[in-house]
Design a protein around this motif. Structure first.
Motif, mmCIF file in Angstrom:
data_model
loop_
_atom_site.group_PDB
_atom_site.id
_atom_site.type_symbol
_atom_site.label_atom_id
_atom_site.label_comp_id
_atom_site.label_asym_id
_atom_site.label_seq_id
_atom_site.Cartn_x
_atom_site.Cartn_y
_atom_site.Cartn_z
ATOM 1 N N TYR A 18 0.814 -1.209 0.000
ATOM 2 C CA TYR A 18 0.000 0.000 0.000
ATOM 3 C C TYR A 18 0.851 1.264 0.000
ATOM 4 N N VAL A 19 0.534 2.166 -0.926
ATOM 5 C CA VAL A 19 1.042 3.534 -0.879
ATOM 6 C C VAL A 19 -0.186 4.435 -0.834
ATOM 7 N N ILE A 20 -0.501 4.898 0.362
ATOM 8 C CA ILE A 20 -1.685 5.715 0.619
ATOM 9 C C ILE A 20 -1.230 7.122 0.978
ATOM 10 N N ILE A 21 -1.880 8.112 0.393
ATOM 11 C CA ILE A 21 -1.530 9.504 0.686
ATOM 12 C C ILE A 21 -2.690 10.166 1.429
ATOM 13 N N PRO A 22 -2.584 10.290 2.758
ATOM 14 C CA PRO A 22 -3.631 10.980 3.512
ATOM 15 C C PRO A 22 -3.520 12.487 3.317
ATOM 16 N N MET A 23 -4.657 13.091 3.020
ATOM 17 C CA MET A 23 -4.718 14.544 2.861
ATOM 18 C C MET A 23 -5.926 15.089 3.619
ATOM 19 N N ALA A 172 -9.970 -4.058 12.871
ATOM 20 C CA ALA A 172 -9.473 -3.317 11.717
ATOM 21 C C ALA A 172 -8.903 -4.276 10.666
ATOM 22 N N ASP A 173 -8.730 -3.767 9.455
ATOM 23 C CA ASP A 173 -8.201 -4.568 8.352
ATOM 24 C C ASP A 173 -6.772 -4.180 7.975
ATOM 25 N N ILE A 174 -6.418 -2.937 8.194
ATOM 26 C CA ILE A 174 -5.063 -2.418 7.982
ATOM 27 C C ILE A 174 -4.778 -1.504 9.161
ATOM 28 N N VAL A 175 -3.507 -1.412 9.554
ATOM 29 C CA VAL A 175 -3.178 -0.521 10.658
ATOM 30 C C VAL A 175 -1.996 0.362 10.280
ATOM 31 N N LYS A 176 -2.167 1.637 10.567
ATOM 32 C CA LYS A 176 -1.126 2.641 10.354
ATOM 33 C C LYS A 176 -0.583 3.075 11.697
ATOM 34 N N THR A 177 0.734 3.265 11.763
ATOM 35 C CA THR A 177 1.326 3.718 13.016
ATOM 36 C C THR A 177 2.624 4.455 12.730
ATOM 37 N N GLY A 178 3.250 4.965 13.785
ATOM 38 C CA GLY A 178 4.505 5.685 13.620
ATOM 39 C C GLY A 178 5.684 4.737 13.515
ATOM 40 N N TYR A 179 6.683 5.139 12.755
ATOM 41 C CA TYR A 179 7.920 4.360 12.619
ATOM 42 C C TYR A 179 8.733 4.505 13.896
ATOM 43 N N THR A 180 9.400 3.440 14.289
ATOM 44 C CA THR A 180 10.146 3.437 15.547
ATOM 45 C C THR A 180 11.628 3.752 15.376
ATOM 46 N N GLY A 181 12.048 4.058 14.156
ATOM 47 C CA GLY A 181 13.407 4.543 13.960
ATOM 48 C C GLY A 181 14.356 3.613 13.250
ATOM 49 N N SER A 182 14.045 2.322 13.246
ATOM 50 C CA SER A 182 14.926 1.367 12.569
ATOM 51 C C SER A 182 14.143 0.123 12.197
ATOM 52 N N ALA A 183 14.678 -0.599 11.203
ATOM 53 C CA ALA A 183 14.042 -1.850 10.803
ATOM 54 C C ALA A 183 14.041 -2.839 11.961
ATOM 55 N N GLU A 184 15.099 -2.819 12.760
ATOM 56 C CA GLU A 184 15.218 -3.777 13.860
ATOM 57 C C GLU A 184 14.134 -3.564 14.908
ATOM 58 N N GLY A 216 13.489 0.997 5.358
ATOM 59 C CA GLY A 216 13.578 0.314 6.649
ATOM 60 C C GLY A 216 12.265 -0.321 7.040
ATOM 61 N N THR A 217 11.176 0.360 6.722
ATOM 62 C CA THR A 217 9.851 -0.176 7.016
ATOM 63 C C THR A 217 9.616 -1.491 6.283
ATOM 64 N N MET A 218 9.929 -1.501 5.007
ATOM 65 C CA MET A 218 9.724 -2.714 4.217
ATOM 66 C C MET A 218 10.677 -3.821 4.647
ATOM 67 N N ASP A 219 11.894 -3.469 5.016
ATOM 68 C CA ASP A 219 12.850 -4.469 5.497
ATOM 69 C C ASP A 219 12.367 -5.119 6.786
ATOM 70 N N ALA A 220 11.553 -4.402 7.555
ATOM 71 C CA ALA A 220 11.007 -4.946 8.799
ATOM 72 C C ALA A 220 9.819 -5.867 8.556
ATOM 73 N N GLY A 221 9.358 -5.938 7.304
ATOM 74 C CA GLY A 221 8.240 -6.818 6.979
ATOM 75 C C GLY A 221 6.907 -6.121 6.896
ATOM 76 N N ALA A 222 6.915 -4.784 6.878
ATOM 77 C CA ALA A 222 5.667 -4.035 6.772
ATOM 78 C C ALA A 222 5.116 -4.106 5.353
ATOM 79 N N SER A 223 3.924 -3.521 5.182
ATOM 80 C CA SER A 223 3.207 -3.635 3.908
ATOM 81 C C SER A 223 3.114 -2.328 3.149
ATOM 82 N N GLY A 224 3.765 -1.267 3.646
ATOM 83 C CA GLY A 224 3.734 -0.029 2.897
ATOM 84 C C GLY A 224 3.661 1.196 3.769
ATOM 85 N N VAL A 225 3.058 2.250 3.216
ATOM 86 C CA VAL A 225 3.063 3.544 3.874
ATOM 87 C C VAL A 225 1.697 4.208 3.759
ATOM 88 N N SER A 226 1.444 5.114 4.675
ATOM 89 C CA SER A 226 0.337 6.062 4.578
ATOM 90 C C SER A 226 0.928 7.409 4.965
#
Length: 267
Positions: A18-23, A172-184, A216-226
């Motif tokens: 997912y590449v979602i652009i919230p406006m 919920a079906d998808i969850v958005k949250t803040g990045y924690t600073g590193s893939a690890e 880093g997000t994708m390397d951590a196994g996430a599914s994209g961005v919002s």
């Protein structure tokens, strides 16, 4: 999952990424850069590869003619930066309102750890129940925010992991949250739920900072961005959207994504 929900998820993503652009920031911050001529911005980011855009329902009429067949998500709560407390998100619409606005999905913001958490838990739970009756996906914006949460603490990723798990527990079906600073550290967040996890962008940084965070997000196994401001407030929103999409959808490196989008790669 119903056929309808699966079809709508496909409209807001690409192969389960997912590449979602919230406006929806107009209700929060006003008509900031990138939102005055929101039509041009929507055209730019979707031309750059964004899967979906997200706004409050009142803007829907300005979205549909300009989204280049991308998906549309209606956000259903909000607050302002000039009000008494920005964390106090209040309901701004219903599932039926979103359907009338032509939404493929709905989204809802919850601040886990804040004084408003109890009411927001109830409201998100009610929303997922109602949305499921229509086969409408729910994107939960679940943030770890409150007086006892410090993003600088070592256990911050555990609080963020709690927030995303709460979103799944509430339906919920998808969850958005803040990045924690590193893939690890973000890997713990991704592993805390079976839902697709996408990250927020926050304030605009350098192009390399933005794309490296996505990598880093994708390397951590996430599914994209919002990601909102870091894309829609960019001087060239189509290019930064293309770079982010290259990482999310094509597994590009940071340098490859910047180069392919025509953005400068820092020495």
């Amino acid at each position: 999952m119903t056929a309808g929900k699966r079809a709508r998820l496909e409209r807001i993503g690409t192969d389960d990424t997912y590449v979602i652009i919230p406006m929806d920031h107009g209700i929060t911050m006003g008509a900031v850069k990138g939102l005055k001529d929101i039509e041009a911005t929507i055209d730019a980011v979707t031309s750059g590869g964004a899967d979906a855009v997200l706004t409050q329902r009142g803007i829907a009429g300005r979205v549909h003619p300009n989204k280049n067949d991308a998906g549309y998500i209606t956000h259903l709560n909000g607050s302002t930066t000039i009000g008494p407390d920005e964390q106090d998100k209040r309901t701004t619409g219903t599932v039926e309102d979103a359907i009338r606005a032509g939404a493929d999905a709905v989204s809802f913001h919850i601040n886990v750890g804040s004084q408003y958490e109890p009411e927001q838990i109830e409201e998100l739970s009610e929303l997922t129940t109602e949305a499921s009756q229509y086969g409408l996906p729910v994107l939960a914006m679940a943030y770890a925010r409150g007086p006892d949460i410090d993003s600088e603490n070592e256990d911050y990723n555990e609080s963020v992991g709690h927030a995303v798990r709460l979103a799944e527990e509430l339906g919920a079906d998808i969850v958005k949250t803040g990045y924690t600073g590193s893939a690890e550290t973000f890997q713990h967040v991704v592993e805390s739920t079976s839902l697709p996890v996408v990250i927020a962008g926050g304030s605009k940084g350098t192009d390399e900072d933005t794309v490296r965070m996505v990598r880093g997000t994708m390397d951590a196994g996430a599914s994209g961005v919002s990601m909102g401001r870091s894309i829609f407030q960019h001087d060239e929103p189509e290019k930064i959207a293309r770079a982010v999409s290259a990482v999310v959808h094509d597994d590009a490196t940071t340098e490859e994504a910047l180069r392919e989008a025509g953005l400068a790669v820092e020495a």
